[in-house]
Write a protein that holds these residues in place. Structure first.
Motif, PDB file in Angstrom:
ATOM      1  N   ALA A 101       0.842  -1.203   0.000  1.00 14.50           N
ATOM      2  CA  ALA A 101       0.000   0.000   0.000  1.00 14.50           C
ATOM      3  C   ALA A 101       0.871   1.245   0.000  1.00 14.50           C
ATOM      4  O   ALA A 101       0.594   2.193  -0.713  1.00 14.50           O
ATOM      5  CB  ALA A 101      -0.942  -0.012   1.201  1.00 14.50           C
ATOM      6  N   ARG A 102       1.908   1.241   0.798  1.00 16.54           N
ATOM      7  CA  ARG A 102       2.809   2.404   0.813  1.00 16.54           C
ATOM      8  C   ARG A 102       3.495   2.561  -0.531  1.00 16.54           C
ATOM      9  O   ARG A 102       3.639   3.654  -1.028  1.00 16.54           O
ATOM     10  CB  ARG A 102       3.824   2.265   1.948  1.00 16.54           C
ATOM     11  CG  ARG A 102       3.284   2.651   3.297  1.00 16.54           C
ATOM     12  CD  ARG A 102       4.401   2.771   4.312  1.00 16.54           C
ATOM     13  NE  ARG A 102       5.052   1.496   4.541  1.00 16.54           N
ATOM     14  CZ  ARG A 102       4.708   0.620   5.489  1.00 16.54           C
ATOM     15  NH1 ARG A 102       3.691   0.875   6.276  1.00 16.54           N
ATOM     16  NH2 ARG A 102       5.369  -0.505   5.640  1.00 16.54           N
ATOM     17  N   ARG A 103       3.939   1.455  -1.119  1.00 18.26           N
ATOM     18  CA  ARG A 103       4.608   1.556  -2.413  1.00 18.26           C
ATOM     19  C   ARG A 103       3.638   2.089  -3.474  1.00 18.26           C
ATOM     20  O   ARG A 103       4.007   2.906  -4.289  1.00 18.26           O
ATOM     21  CB  ARG A 103       5.191   0.215  -2.818  1.00 18.26           C
ATOM     22  CG  ARG A 103       6.478  -0.111  -2.054  1.00 18.26           C
ATOM     23  CD  ARG A 103       7.187  -1.296  -2.653  1.00 18.26           C
ATOM     24  NE  ARG A 103       6.378  -2.505  -2.630  1.00 18.26           N
ATOM     25  CZ  ARG A 103       6.366  -3.398  -1.637  1.00 18.26           C
ATOM     26  NH1 ARG A 103       7.107  -3.211  -0.571  1.00 18.26           N
ATOM     27  NH2 ARG A 103       5.621  -4.480  -1.729  1.00 18.26           N
ATOM     28  N   ALA A 104       2.408   1.638  -3.463  1.00 18.28           N
ATOM     29  CA  ALA A 104       1.420   2.131  -4.427  1.00 18.28           C
ATOM     30  C   ALA A 104       1.155   3.612  -4.191  1.00 18.28           C
ATOM     31  O   ALA A 104       1.056   4.394  -5.141  1.00 18.28           O
ATOM     32  CB  ALA A 104       0.117   1.322  -4.323  1.00 18.28           C
ATOM     33  N   ASP A 105       1.049   4.006  -2.933  1.00 19.18           N
ATOM     34  CA  ASP A 105       0.834   5.410  -2.598  1.00 19.18           C
ATOM     35  C   ASP A 105       2.038   6.245  -3.035  1.00 19.18           C
ATOM     36  O   ASP A 105       1.884   7.323  -3.615  1.00 19.18           O
ATOM     37  CB  ASP A 105       0.585   5.544  -1.089  1.00 19.18           C
ATOM     38  CG  ASP A 105       0.259   6.972  -0.706  1.00 19.18           C
ATOM     39  OD1 ASP A 105      -0.622   7.564  -1.353  1.00 19.18           O
ATOM     40  OD2 ASP A 105       0.896   7.498   0.238  1.00 19.18           O
ATOM     41  N   ALA A 106       3.234   5.736  -2.770  1.00 25.40           N
ATOM     42  CA  ALA A 106       4.444   6.458  -3.175  1.00 25.40           C
ATOM     43  C   ALA A 106       4.504   6.574  -4.700  1.00 25.40           C
ATOM     44  O   ALA A 106       4.892   7.624  -5.230  1.00 25.40           O
ATOM     45  CB  ALA A 106       5.687   5.755  -2.648  1.00 25.40           C
ATOM     46  N   ARG A 107       4.092   5.525  -5.397  1.00 26.53           N
ATOM     47  CA  ARG A 107       4.096   5.563  -6.865  1.00 26.53           C
ATOM     48  C   ARG A 107       3.101   6.607  -7.382  1.00 26.53           C
ATOM     49  O   ARG A 107       3.394   7.347  -8.316  1.00 26.53           O
ATOM     50  CB  ARG A 107       3.766   4.175  -7.426  1.00 26.53           C
ATOM     51  CG  ARG A 107       3.897   4.081  -8.908  1.00 26.53           C
ATOM     52  CD  ARG A 107       5.341   4.199  -9.323  1.00 26.53           C
ATOM     53  NE  ARG A 107       5.421   4.350 -10.762  1.00 26.53           N
ATOM     54  CZ  ARG A 107       6.435   4.841 -11.396  1.00 26.53           C
ATOM     55  NH1 ARG A 107       7.493   5.229 -10.747  1.00 26.53           N
ATOM     56  NH2 ARG A 107       6.439   4.961 -12.687  1.00 26.53           N
TER      57      ARG A 107
END
Length: 186
Positions: free
Chosen positions: A9-15
């Protein structure tokens, strides 16, 4: 939510933040040039300045990311032009494409020239493949005796980058590019 799900979720948000910052950066730089306030980029992306600087620690990092598509096009074109039958025509076509691509953002050519000359710059790292393929194109023309022997690819690249630009279109003001092209002949 387990730790693996939280990480995704954090990686998707960061992306999403990364993409929003690129989109906003392109818009802000197109409107106000490469020296536009980075705070405006963060505001338009809908993120805080901390998020901006986590994704892009410096203006040069953001600029290199924004320019990646253009840099890839210039690199690909230089490699394609290595097979052109006329080395001079190939060199001139690439230099004109580079000059035209600089019209996207006011101050772009200066920023690229400064970044390419500084090996530690994120712009230099992003431009390395393009610089190498342009160097091959340049060397091919020089080996054919079509370019002054006392000129380097980096010097020519820097000269083209430094040409005066029309403030409204961003393109080189005539006849400067033609004068430089005539001046690099032996």
């Amino acid at each position: 939510m387990n730790s693996a799900t939280a990480g995704r979720a954090r990686r998707a948000d960061a992306r999403r933040n990364y993409e929003a910052l690129l989109t906003a950066g392109k818009s802000v730089f197109a409107e106000s040039g490469t020296e536009a306030p980075l705070e405006e980029v963060a505001r338009r992306a809908g993120v805080g300045q901390g998020t901006l600087y986590r994704q892009f620690p410096t203006r040069e990092h953001l600029f290199a990311a924004i320019m990646s598509e253009t840099i890839d096009l210039l690199d690909r074109t230089a490699r394609d032009l290595l097979a052109a039958p006329d080395p001079w025509d190939a060199l001139v076509r690439w230099l004109r494409l580079y000059d035209e691509s600089a019209a996207c953002y006011q101050g772009m050519t200066r920023r690229v020239a400064e970044g390419v000359a500084d090996d530690a710059s994120p712009v230099a790292a992003a431009c390395a493949p393009m610089r190498a393929s342009f160097g091959q194109l340049f060397d091919r023309a020089r080996a054919a005796g079509l370019v002054r022997p006392d000129l380097t690819a980096l010097q020519l690249f820097t000269m083209i980058s430094a040409l005066p630009k029309d403030p409204t279109s961003g393109t080189t003001i005539p006849p400067y590019l033609d004068v430089v092209l005539k001046g690099i002949r032996p």
